[in-house]
Design a protein around this motif. Structure first.
Motif: not given
Length: 493
Positions: A93-95, A117, A120-121, A133-134, A148
């Motif tokens: 995933t992105v996260l 999260k 990241a945000r 993020l998912e 990213i």
């Protein structure tokens, strides 16, 4: 952080890559590093970050001689590298990509997902990016993957950030946001090494520039002390006349026509045509659906509605094999994962789409194949010691030339170019533009998707603009300008 690299030498076998390079990065400056593909820019930065060991020379960081053993050690000591070839894990995933190797864990070893999260945000907000993020990173566009990587570097609290072609897949709006971030980093005394072939960006955001050529340092100057023509001359060792060659071909009959192309939740009711000898530019913001439309025409993605016609005949294209048989070539924007087999040689990559033409009786005609490959290597000025060199060992620009060569080799009726000059230096860009002109003079119809507005305006006979999966504008060469394109690209009229 102040970095001084003196008299750096590096060779890979008999191939001398760096020959006495000098480079200095001052605290809180944005320093452009420019040169043709293969000049040694990325190798120099890979030596700084410990990916490669230098053969000779010294590196002094904040007054002390220092050498990192690997990129992880460099990052731990405040030096982050955003590579041109993106290093995302497509199945994660992105996260997970943002925190890979740097996961936040509780004292019991559990992941602090909420905290990750939130961090990241915060970085995505800083970059004005909206990516779930998912979402799996492999499902993100190249531009999203680029953001990213940028966010990942910003999260390390680096004192030095090396950006290798950071805007290659970004839109004008995203580039402006990145520049805002760079300016704020400068105020925090973060130093930036900015490697780019986009001259306008260099003169907009950088303080100083170092030009390399053939593994040597040619000159270092403050940006106000130099000019576009001066930099180009130092890069290529000669003067380039016009940036874009004059368009000389005259478009004739329609070769490709699409009517009402639709793919649910991606694009809707797309209709346009391309004529023999014509270059149609396709512009729009990241995520507008430009690449998805081209992938569908080539048979990489399925179609929910609409029709495709080749020379007036309805065509069924459900697989790239069918597209190639109909004379359609597709140079993908993602050369690393989709355009090349990096472990294959230059020769193997070039002949791949056209392999059966060299084996009419089931046995490959080695001489014809070799002649074909050598001709393309010379025509596209690919820098290599041998056609048997692995494609993965070449610079990004030379890899791009191989991708172009392999599709030119099929003798296409229609050639789709998706970001054809991404990561390519100014001299090589001119060669690619000249090749495009030659192809159209032979009657090839070209569709060029590009995020560079000067390129779209300089090379296109007509320009299509896509906004949120819809064709919002069509402009002739005479009436097109940046303001009109951006108006259509943002949904205006």
């Amino acid at each position: 952080m102040h970095i001084k690299m003196d008299n750096i030498y590096k060779a890979f076998g008999k191939n001398k890559v760096l020959e006495g390079v000098d480079f200095e990065l001052k605290t809180g400056e944005v320093h452009a590093l420019m040169g043709e593909n293969g000049a040694g820019k990325s190798t120099l930065m890979n030596i700084l970050t410990g990916l490669h060991k230098h053969d000779q020379g010294t590196i002094v960081i904040d007054g002390q001689e220092r050498y990192f053993q690997n990129p992880k050690e460099a990052e731990e000591n405040g030096v982050a590298f955003i590579h041109q070839e993106l290093n995302v894990w497509p199945d994660m995933t992105v996260l997970e990509n943002l925190f890979i190797g740097k996961e936040l864990k509780s004292s019991f070893g559990f992941l602090k997902t909420k905290e990750m999260k939130a961090l990241a945000r915060k970085q995505f907000e800083r970059l004005a990016v909206s990516i779930p993020l998912e979402k799996e990173a492999g499902e993100c566009s190249v531009g999203q993957q680029q953001m990213i990587e940028i966010a990942k570097a910003l999260m390390t609290n680096a004192k030095v950030i090396i950006m290798d072609e950071p805007t290659a897949a970004l839109t004008e709006r995203e580039i402006e946001k990145l520049f805002e971030v760079i300016r704020s980093l400068k105020k925090e005394d973060v130093s930036i090494v900015y490697i780019s072939h986009r001259m306008e960006e260099i003169f907009t955001i950088c303080d100083r520039i170092t030009v390399m050529r053939d593994g040597k340092t040619i000159d270092t100057k403050h940006i106000p002390e130099t000019s576009f023509d001066d930099v180009v001359k130092k890069m290529v060792g000669r003067e380039l006349t016009d940036r874009f060659p004059e368009r000389t071909s005259t478009p004739s009959e329609v070769v490709l026509e699409v009517k009402g192309l639709t793919k649910k939740e991606t694009f809707n009711n797309i209709s346009f045509s391309v004529r023999s000898g014509e270059i149609v530019g396709v512009s729009g913001l990241m995520g507008a659906g430009r690449t998805e439309i081209m992938r569908t025409i080539f048979g990489l993605d399925s179609l929910d509605g609409g029709e495709i016609f080749i020379n007036g005949q309805k065509a069924t294209i459900k697989h790239p094999h069918q597209a190639v048989k109909l004379g359609i070539g597709f140079i993908t924007e993602n050369r690393k994962d989709e355009g090349l087999i990096l472990d294959f040689s230059i020769r193997e990559n070039m002949v791949l789409p056209n392999l059966f033409s060299f084996a009419p009786k089931g046995i490959i005609d080695q001489k014809s194949e070799n002649d074909f490959v050598e001709l393309l290597i010379k025509r596209l000025l690919i820098k290599t010691q041998s056609a048997e060199t692995s494609a993965g060992n070449l610079s990004g620009g030379n890899q791009q030339k191989i991708v172009i060569a392999k599709w030119v080799g099929i003798g296409p009726k229609v050639l789709i170019l998706d970001e054809p000059t991404r990561g390519v230096d100014v001299g090589a860009k001119r060669e690619i533009y000249q090749l495009m002109n030659e192809l159209t003079e032979r009657g090839v119809a070209i569709i060029m998707v590009s995020s560079e507005l000067p390129e779209v305006l300089g090379m296109s006979d007509r320009i299509l603009v896509i906004h949120e999966g819809k064709l919002t504008g069509e402009l002739s060469r005479a009436e097109a300008n940046q303001e009109k394109i951006m108006t259509y690209a943002t949904g205006g009229q």
